[in-house]
Design a protein around this motif. Structure first.
Motif, mmCIF file in Angstrom:
data_model
loop_
_atom_site.group_PDB
_atom_site.id
_atom_site.type_symbol
_atom_site.label_atom_id
_atom_site.label_comp_id
_atom_site.label_asym_id
_atom_site.label_seq_id
_atom_site.Cartn_x
_atom_site.Cartn_y
_atom_site.Cartn_z
ATOM 1 N N UNK A 266 0.837 -1.212 0.000
ATOM 2 C CA UNK A 266 0.000 0.000 0.000
ATOM 3 C C UNK A 266 0.870 1.261 0.000
ATOM 4 N N UNK A 267 1.901 1.221 0.843
ATOM 5 C CA UNK A 267 2.801 2.374 0.944
ATOM 6 C C UNK A 267 3.492 2.623 -0.395
ATOM 7 N N UNK A 268 3.922 1.531 -1.039
ATOM 8 C CA UNK A 268 4.588 1.663 -2.336
ATOM 9 C C UNK A 268 3.616 2.207 -3.384
ATOM 10 N N UNK A 269 2.364 1.738 -3.329
ATOM 11 C CA UNK A 269 1.336 2.217 -4.275
ATOM 12 C C UNK A 269 1.119 3.726 -4.098
ATOM 13 N N UNK A 270 1.047 4.177 -2.835
ATOM 14 C CA UNK A 270 0.873 5.617 -2.556
ATOM 15 C C UNK A 270 1.984 6.433 -3.211
ATOM 16 N N UNK A 271 3.234 5.953 -3.037
ATOM 17 C CA UNK A 271 4.374 6.685 -3.608
ATOM 18 C C UNK A 271 4.285 6.734 -5.130
ATOM 19 N N UNK A 272 3.913 5.592 -5.741
ATOM 20 C CA UNK A 272 3.838 5.517 -7.206
ATOM 21 C C UNK A 272 2.748 6.446 -7.727
ATOM 22 N N UNK A 273 1.619 6.500 -7.021
ATOM 23 C CA UNK A 273 0.484 7.325 -7.475
ATOM 24 C C UNK A 273 0.808 8.821 -7.454
ATOM 25 N N UNK A 274 1.794 9.194 -6.626
ATOM 26 C CA UNK A 274 2.207 10.607 -6.607
ATOM 27 C C UNK A 274 3.003 10.947 -7.868
ATOM 28 N N UNK A 275 3.412 9.920 -8.605
ATOM 29 C CA UNK A 275 4.175 10.124 -9.836
ATOM 30 C C UNK A 275 5.664 9.924 -9.605
ATOM 31 N N UNK A 276 6.239 8.931 -10.277
ATOM 32 C CA UNK A 276 7.683 8.705 -10.161
ATOM 33 C C UNK A 276 8.289 8.531 -11.556
ATOM 34 N N UNK A 277 9.559 8.926 -11.687
ATOM 35 C CA UNK A 277 10.249 8.795 -12.974
ATOM 36 C C UNK A 277 11.117 7.541 -13.025
ATOM 37 N N UNK A 278 11.617 7.115 -11.842
ATOM 38 C CA UNK A 278 12.530 5.965 -11.802
ATOM 39 C C UNK A 278 12.080 4.977 -10.730
ATOM 40 N N UNK A 279 11.947 3.715 -11.140
ATOM 41 C CA UNK A 279 11.578 2.662 -10.196
ATOM 42 C C UNK A 279 12.729 1.670 -10.089
ATOM 43 N N UNK A 280 13.122 1.361 -8.854
ATOM 44 C CA UNK A 280 14.103 0.300 -8.607
ATOM 45 C C UNK A 280 13.303 -0.871 -8.048
ATOM 46 N N UNK A 281 13.335 -2.023 -8.714
ATOM 47 C CA UNK A 281 12.380 -3.077 -8.353
ATOM 48 C C UNK A 281 12.965 -4.475 -8.375
ATOM 49 N N UNK A 282 12.392 -5.335 -7.518
ATOM 50 C CA UNK A 282 12.620 -6.773 -7.664
ATOM 51 C C UNK A 282 11.493 -7.292 -8.575
ATOM 52 N N UNK A 283 11.753 -8.347 -9.366
ATOM 53 C CA UNK A 283 10.780 -8.762 -10.386
ATOM 54 C C UNK A 283 9.392 -9.134 -9.840
#
Length: 266
Positions: free
Chosen positions: A34-51
């Motif tokens: 949920x916390x990650x979704x909140x951050x993404x919804x604010x708009x991000x240019x770069x995502x560092x992710x595990x698959x």
């Protein structure tokens, strides 16, 4: 790995410090989605992710990769080793064909070249140093002991190097925990890092190690990948790794940025 995902995101934050409007987010399992979704919804240019977590967020329609301009696969060989190939192929299918793709790895196995051929147009290969060779500033030492004396040999190495700051690599999570427990019992400044620990526990151990409150990190190969801990003096292979590539990755944790290091096999 989660640790590497978080570390890369912190690095990106540093690199983009003076670039206005660059927002980043680390996306990985074991933490609140949920916390990650909140951050993404604010708009991000770069995502560092595990698959795994990235795939989850794509399936929930939280992340749209159709406009991605750059895709980086870090530790690309390990991604294939850890069984992420299907996840990666699914994720890559959501990305546009005209993006710029970069693969980074300390070793270049055949499978990686195949993925490069499949997903890259006319790729350019850049090699730093000799292909699949170990780091130049690392001294390699092997000690031959009876199996039952392995732990005693480890203690002797640590006693002989009182200022040691290093990683002890074990094969299994269980062995990692056992060796760490023994070292702690015997009064050494050590702790374990492996996949059976919760994300919170892993974060605490890594932070202690980074700020040198720990001298010895006893770890599985999860920790070998990409962790930038500065000034490690020793890497100790409690067991022989199964493949040469693994040894290259393990020993490459020391002797970085012009510093000298020692890699020991017991």
């Amino acid at each position: 790995t989660r640790e590497l995902c978080m570390q890369i995101e912190k690095d990106i934050v540093k690199y983009s410090k003076y670039l206005p409007g660059i927002k980043t987010v680390a996306v990985y399992g074991g933490a609140s989605i949920e916390k990650q979704i909140q951050q993404i919804r604010k708009g991000v240019q770069i995502i560092s992710a595990t698959p795994g977590r990235l795939k989850d967020l794509i399936n929930r329609n939280i992340i749209d990769l159709s406009h991605v301009s750059t895709l980086v696969l870090d530790e690309a060989d390990e991604m294939l080793d850890m069984g992420f190939q299907e996840d990666l192929e699914e994720i890559l299918a959501f990305t546009p064909g005209d993006k710029n793709t970069l693969l980074f790895s300390a070793t270049m196995p055949y499978e990686l070249m195949e993925i490069a051929k499949k997903y890259m147009n006319d790729p350019v290969e850049l090699s730093v140093g000799k292909r699949n060779a170990g780091a130049e500033d690392v001294e390699h030492i092997a000690y031959f002991v009876q199996s039952r004396d392995r732990y005693l040999a480890l203690k002797r190495i640590v006693d002989y190097n009182p200022d040691i700051y290093g990683i002890v690599f074990c094969r299994t999570r269980r062995e990692t925990q056992e060796i760490a427990d023994k070292l702690i019992q015997d009064g050494y400044n050590a702790d374990a890092l492996h996949g059976d620990l919760s994300q919170g526990q892993r974060d605490v151990v890594m932070e202690k190690f980074r700020i040198k409150h720990l001298q010895l990190l006893v770890a599985t190969d999860v920790a070998a990948r990409g962790l930038d801990v500065y000034n490690l003096s020793h890497i100790i292979n409690y067991n022989m790794p199964d493949e040469l590539e693994l040894y290259t990755h393990r020993s490459g944790r020391t002797g970085r940025a012009g510093k000298k290091g020692v890699s020991i096999i017991i």
